[in-house]
Every structure is written in C-alpha cells, then in structure tokens.
Motif scaffolding. Structure first.
Motif, PDB file in Angstrom:
ATOM      1  N   MET A   1       0.849  -1.194   0.000  1.00  0.00           N
ATOM      2  CA  MET A   1       0.000   0.000   0.000  1.00  0.00           C
ATOM      3  C   MET A   1       0.885   1.245   0.000  1.00  0.00           C
ATOM      4  N   GLN A   2       0.506   2.214  -0.813  1.00  0.00           N
ATOM      5  CA  GLN A   2       1.271   3.449  -0.900  1.00  0.00           C
ATOM      6  C   GLN A   2       0.658   4.529  -0.023  1.00  0.00           C
ATOM      7  N   ALA A   3       1.488   5.510   0.371  1.00  0.00           N
ATOM      8  CA  ALA A   3       1.015   6.632   1.181  1.00  0.00           C
ATOM      9  C   ALA A   3       1.720   7.888   0.720  1.00  0.00           C
ATOM     10  N   SER A   4       1.019   9.025   0.733  1.00  0.00           N
ATOM     11  CA  SER A   4       1.613  10.294   0.341  1.00  0.00           C
ATOM     12  C   SER A   4       0.893  11.420   1.064  1.00  0.00           C
ATOM     13  N   TYR A   5       1.501  12.593   1.078  1.00  0.00           N
ATOM     14  CA  TYR A   5       0.909  13.756   1.730  1.00  0.00           C
ATOM     15  C   TYR A   5       1.371  15.019   1.009  1.00  0.00           C
ATOM     16  N   THR A   6       0.720  16.138   1.306  1.00  0.00           N
ATOM     17  CA  THR A   6       1.082  17.425   0.725  1.00  0.00           C
ATOM     18  C   THR A   6       1.905  18.217   1.735  1.00  0.00           C
ATOM     19  N   GLY A   7       3.102  18.630   1.320  1.00  0.00           N
ATOM     20  CA  GLY A   7       3.982  19.382   2.206  1.00  0.00           C
ATOM     21  C   GLY A   7       3.589  20.842   2.302  1.00  0.00           C
ATOM     22  N   LEU A   8       4.311  21.572   3.144  1.00  0.00           N
ATOM     23  CA  LEU A   8       4.031  22.997   3.322  1.00  0.00           C
ATOM     24  C   LEU A   8       4.324  23.801   2.063  1.00  0.00           C
ATOM     25  N   ASP A   9       5.106  23.219   1.160  1.00  0.00           N
ATOM     26  CA  ASP A   9       5.431  23.901  -0.094  1.00  0.00           C
ATOM     27  C   ASP A   9       4.415  23.607  -1.190  1.00  0.00           C
ATOM     28  N   GLY A  10       3.360  22.853  -0.849  1.00  0.00           N
ATOM     29  CA  GLY A  10       2.316  22.546  -1.823  1.00  0.00           C
ATOM     30  C   GLY A  10       2.627  21.365  -2.721  1.00  0.00           C
ATOM     31  N   LYS A  11       3.795  20.747  -2.542  1.00  0.00           N
ATOM     32  CA  LYS A  11       4.172  19.600  -3.365  1.00  0.00           C
ATOM     33  C   LYS A  11       3.745  18.289  -2.702  1.00  0.00           C
ATOM     34  N   ARG A  12       3.599  17.253  -3.540  1.00  0.00           N
ATOM     35  CA  ARG A  12       3.189  15.947  -3.061  1.00  0.00           C
ATOM     36  C   ARG A  12       4.413  15.091  -2.773  1.00  0.00           C
ATOM     37  N   TYR A  13       4.443  14.463  -1.603  1.00  0.00           N
ATOM     38  CA  TYR A  13       5.578  13.625  -1.213  1.00  0.00           C
ATOM     39  C   TYR A  13       5.102  12.206  -0.929  1.00  0.00           C
ATOM     40  N   ASN A  14       5.774  11.237  -1.546  1.00  0.00           N
ATOM     41  CA  ASN A  14       5.442   9.831  -1.350  1.00  0.00           C
ATOM     42  C   ASN A  14       6.273   9.221  -0.244  1.00  0.00           C
ATOM     43  N   ALA A  15       5.738   8.210   0.397  1.00  0.00           N
ATOM     44  CA  ALA A  15       6.499   7.466   1.401  1.00  0.00           C
ATOM     45  C   ALA A  15       7.667   6.780   0.705  1.00  0.00           C
ATOM     46  N   PRO A  16       8.802   6.589   1.395  1.00  0.00           N
ATOM     47  CA  PRO A  16       9.981   5.978   0.775  1.00  0.00           C
ATOM     48  C   PRO A  16       9.811   4.497   0.465  1.00  0.00           C
ATOM     49  N   HIS A  17       8.682   3.918   0.868  1.00  0.00           N
ATOM     50  CA  HIS A  17       8.432   2.503   0.596  1.00  0.00           C
ATOM     51  C   HIS A  17       6.932   2.244   0.697  1.00  0.00           C
ATOM     52  N   THR A  18       6.504   1.087   0.264  1.00  0.00           N
ATOM     53  CA  THR A  18       5.096   0.707   0.389  1.00  0.00           C
ATOM     54  C   THR A  18       4.866   0.036   1.744  1.00  0.00           C
TER      55      THR A  18
ATOM     56  N   ASP B   1       2.513  -2.788   4.219  1.00  0.00           N
ATOM     57  CA  ASP B   1       1.787  -4.063   4.133  1.00  0.00           C
ATOM     58  C   ASP B   1       0.303  -3.901   4.419  1.00  0.00           C
ATOM     59  N   ASN B   2      -0.057  -2.861   5.192  1.00  0.00           N
ATOM     60  CA  ASN B   2      -1.464  -2.679   5.540  1.00  0.00           C
ATOM     61  C   ASN B   2      -1.767  -1.199   5.758  1.00  0.00           C
ATOM     62  N   ARG B   3      -3.058  -0.893   5.861  1.00  0.00           N
ATOM     63  CA  ARG B   3      -3.507   0.484   6.001  1.00  0.00           C
ATOM     64  C   ARG B   3      -3.055   1.093   7.331  1.00  0.00           C
ATOM     65  N   THR B   4      -3.003   0.283   8.380  1.00  0.00           N
ATOM     66  CA  THR B   4      -2.618   0.794   9.697  1.00  0.00           C
ATOM     67  C   THR B   4      -1.193   1.352   9.688  1.00  0.00           C
ATOM     68  N   ASP B   5      -0.274   0.599   9.064  1.00  0.00           N
ATOM     69  CA  ASP B   5       1.122   1.060   8.990  1.00  0.00           C
ATOM     70  C   ASP B   5       1.229   2.333   8.163  1.00  0.00           C
ATOM     71  N   ALA B   6       0.464   2.407   7.078  1.00  0.00           N
ATOM     72  CA  ALA B   6       0.493   3.594   6.223  1.00  0.00           C
ATOM     73  C   ALA B   6       0.006   4.820   6.988  1.00  0.00           C
TER      74      ALA B   6
ATOM     75  N   LEU C   1       1.901   8.359   8.065  1.00  0.00           N
ATOM     76  CA  LEU C   1       1.328   9.664   7.777  1.00  0.00           C
ATOM     77  C   LEU C   1       1.165  10.499   9.040  1.00  0.00           C
ATOM     78  N   SER C   2       0.886   9.846  10.165  1.00  0.00           N
ATOM     79  CA  SER C   2       0.751  10.570  11.432  1.00  0.00           C
ATOM     80  C   SER C   2       2.075  11.209  11.839  1.00  0.00           C
ATOM     81  N   ILE C   3       3.150  10.490  11.603  1.00  0.00           N
ATOM     82  CA  ILE C   3       4.478  11.021  11.930  1.00  0.00           C
ATOM     83  C   ILE C   3       4.777  12.252  11.086  1.00  0.00           C
ATOM     84  N   GLN C   4       4.427  12.195   9.789  1.00  0.00           N
ATOM     85  CA  GLN C   4       4.664  13.332   8.902  1.00  0.00           C
ATOM     86  C   GLN C   4       3.798  14.530   9.310  1.00  0.00           C
ATOM     87  N   GLN C   5       2.567  14.233   9.703  1.00  0.00           N
ATOM     88  CA  GLN C   5       1.668  15.304  10.136  1.00  0.00           C
ATOM     89  C   GLN C   5       2.194  15.990  11.378  1.00  0.00           C
TER      90      GLN C   5
END
Length: 367
Positions: A1-18, A20-25, A29-33
C-alpha cells in the motif's frame, strides 16, 4: 500500500516505501503530520527521502538520461550537442556494464571492479573520461538525495592517460607539409602552426575575422580575431557556437613571415565578403568537415614522414615557438586561449606586445 501527503510547499511527497497494511500507512502519515504541525518538517529532507525511495527502482541509465536533459554548466547553459553525443557514447559503451544497475546498488566495490575491468582492456583515456562522467552523474544523485554518498572514490582515476605525448613537427617537417598540402589549405596549416588555432576555431574563421593593419601601402600586422568555433555532430550536423571556453575569445597577431601567404589566400580563395569562410567545403559556402580535410592532411604529413602526427600537433608547435620568444606565461595563455587565467587578466592583453612577439617568431622560422 502506498502513502503520500502534501507538504508545506504545496508539493506531493510519497512514502519511501510501500506498506503491508492500512494501519502502517496511517502511522507513517501521522508522523509526517506531527512534523508539519510542530515545525520540524523540511522539504529538503522530504525530497531526500523520496529520492532514496526512487533510487531503489531507478537504474543508472534512467537517471543518466534525466541528468543529460537537465545538466547545465556554470553559465547556466545546457550541454553542447557534441558533448551530449560523447556522453551518450560513453554511457552506451564503457559505462554499459553499470547502466542497468539500480543507483542504490552501485557500491564503491562495484565501481572498482568496473574500473579494473576497463583498464585491463587497455583503453586508459576512455576509461578516465567514463569514470569522470560517472562521478559527475552520481554526484548529482547525491545532491538529489537518490543516494547517500558517491561511490566513485578511486584516487587519480579521472586523470589516467595513455602517456602518449603529442610531438609537434620540426621546422623541416612543417615546411615539407606546407610544400605538399593541397594549395588552398596551405594557409590553414600556417594558421594552425603559427597562431595555434584549434580546428573548430580555424574552420569557422571568416573574412571579417582577419584585420589587416597598414601604414601607407605596407602591412604592419595581420590580426586574427577568434570569437566562435564550429563542431560537427553525427545526426546533428554543423553547430556554430562559442569557443571551447570564455578564454578562447582572443586576438592573435600573425608573425610577419606568413603575411604574404595569408594575403594571397584571402585574395585568391576568400574575397572581400565579410561572412565568407576562410576554409569552406568544396561548395564554397558550408563548413569544412574534418573527415574531408584529413584526405589532404594525411598525404602531407606522410610526405614529412610524420604519419603519427595529428593536426592538433600544429597547435603545440605554435605554443612552443611562441614560448621561445620569451613570452610570459600569461601571454602564452592568452594567445592559446587557455582558461587557466581569469577573465579579468584577458582584458589586460596588449595588442602591441603580441605583435612584437609575433615578429620574433618570424626570426625563429629561419632557424
């Protein structure tokens, strides 16, 4: 499963890896937030993280193509056509054993193994060029965060050479070449030998680049203004552009003993039209290809028993003769258009001094 978020600069950033499940993703994302809300988020580090992820899948060949498209020099200019073709040749040739490897998998050990294999093949100069290109490409990969360190760590690898020394002609050998060369190219040999011009500079010279200084009917000086160069690239054709470096733009006073030959060439082969090429192809208007010129050069050098000598050796001849006049290092660098002196020093050039030294060169022609 992939995860991504929008940074303060308005750009989209992907997680460095996929994941295994939605909980880990969601956990990632919580850490990035948290980093975003607490002011600890950095676009540089986020880009590096994304780059390291991309390095797991991108090959050297894929990244090299991106590098070729975006590479600029210190003046903000893109690669010249001939340079790009040369880099592509190295990537498809000497560097081909590595181009299929993922960036993250190119280790110092892998680079050393590749380098040793290439050197065993005997192509020292090409290997040095290929290594320099590889090092530059991977340095950009480090800057982009694709890899952590540059694996090119072989000391002196970029400077390896065959050790072959270019031997300029002797005065007798040069005279034999001048006596043998096709007459319309005699002036080309003279300019290469006594003005030390590069082939690309020589074949882009036009009538407007030749300044004749007179006092009454007498010719006091002939000065060659080098401001451009032409290159030929397979699939592209001729490209007129700047000289090899900024220092290549220069004015060169010719020694008096070749004035007569240059004037005859201008009269018989060039005419007065300012944009006329001094040494055009047989059609009289397009640039002279090196592959065409060597058909005249090879027999002439063979007549002088110097079949080993490249045309560039005439530039060495001119440099040596000019140095023998007592010219300073700065004056030699300016005359040859070497980039080892600063641009400011080039503006200190004295035309009067250059003409004086050129006259001394004529005396050496009789030795």
């Amino acid at each position: 499963m992939q995860a991504s978020y929008t940074g303060l600069d308005g750009k989209r950033y992907n997680a460095p890896h996929t994941f295994d499940n939605r909980t880990d993703a969601r956990g990632w994302l919580s850490i990035q937030q948290a980093a975003l809300t607490q002011g600890e988020w950095s676009p540089v580090e986020a880009a590096r993280s994304a780059g390291r992820s991309k390095a797991r899948t991108d090959s050297l060949g894929e990244f090299a193509q991106e590098w070729l498209r975006t590479r600029v020099n210190r003046h903000g200019e893109g690669l010249r056509p001939r340079t790009r073709v040369e880099y592509e040749r190295l990537l498809s040739g000497a560097l081909s054993p590595l181009t299929g490897e993922r960036l993250a998998m190119i280790t110092p050990e892998a680079v050393r193994a590749w380098y040793s294999s290439q050197m065993e093949g005997g192509n020292k100069t090409q290997t040095a060029r290929a290594y320099g290109l590889l090092k530059s490409i991977l340095a950009t990969a480090v800057q982009d965060g694709r890899i952590v360190t540059n694996p090119c760590m072989i000391r002196g690898a970029q400077n390896a050479s065959t050790g072959k020394k270019v031997e300029p002609p002797t005065s007798a050998e040069l005279q034999k070449i001048l006596d043998t060369i096709t007459p319309r190219y005699k002036a080309a040999v003279l300019l290469a030998a006594w003005a030390a011009t590069r082939f690309g500079e020589l074949t882009e010279l036009r009538r407007k680049d030749i300044k004749i200084v007179k006092s009454g009917r007498d010719v006091d000086a002939i000065v060659v203004d080098v401001a451009r160069a032409v290159t030929h690239t397979t699939g592209v054709g001729f490209t007129v552009g700047p000289t090899k470096s900024a220092a290549g733009v220069r004015s060169i006073a010719l020694p008096p003993h070749i004035h007569a030959d240059i004037l005859v060439h201008l009269r018989d082969n060039v005419g007065d039209f300012p944009d006329s090429l001094l040494f055009p192809a047989s059609d009289g208007s397009t640039h002279l290809a090196e592959s065409t010129f060597v058909k005249h050069w090879y027999p002439a050098r063979a007549a002088a028993k110097r079949s080993d000598m490249p045309f560039h050796a005439l530039r060495h001849y001119g440099a040596t003769r000019f140095a023998q006049t007592g010219a300073t290092l700065k004056e030699i660098q300016e005359r040859l258009g070497h980039s080892t002196v600063s641009a400011a020093m080039r503006y200190q050039h004295s035309a009067g001094r250059d003409i004086e030294l050129a006259k001394r060169m004529s005396a050496l022609a009789e030795m």
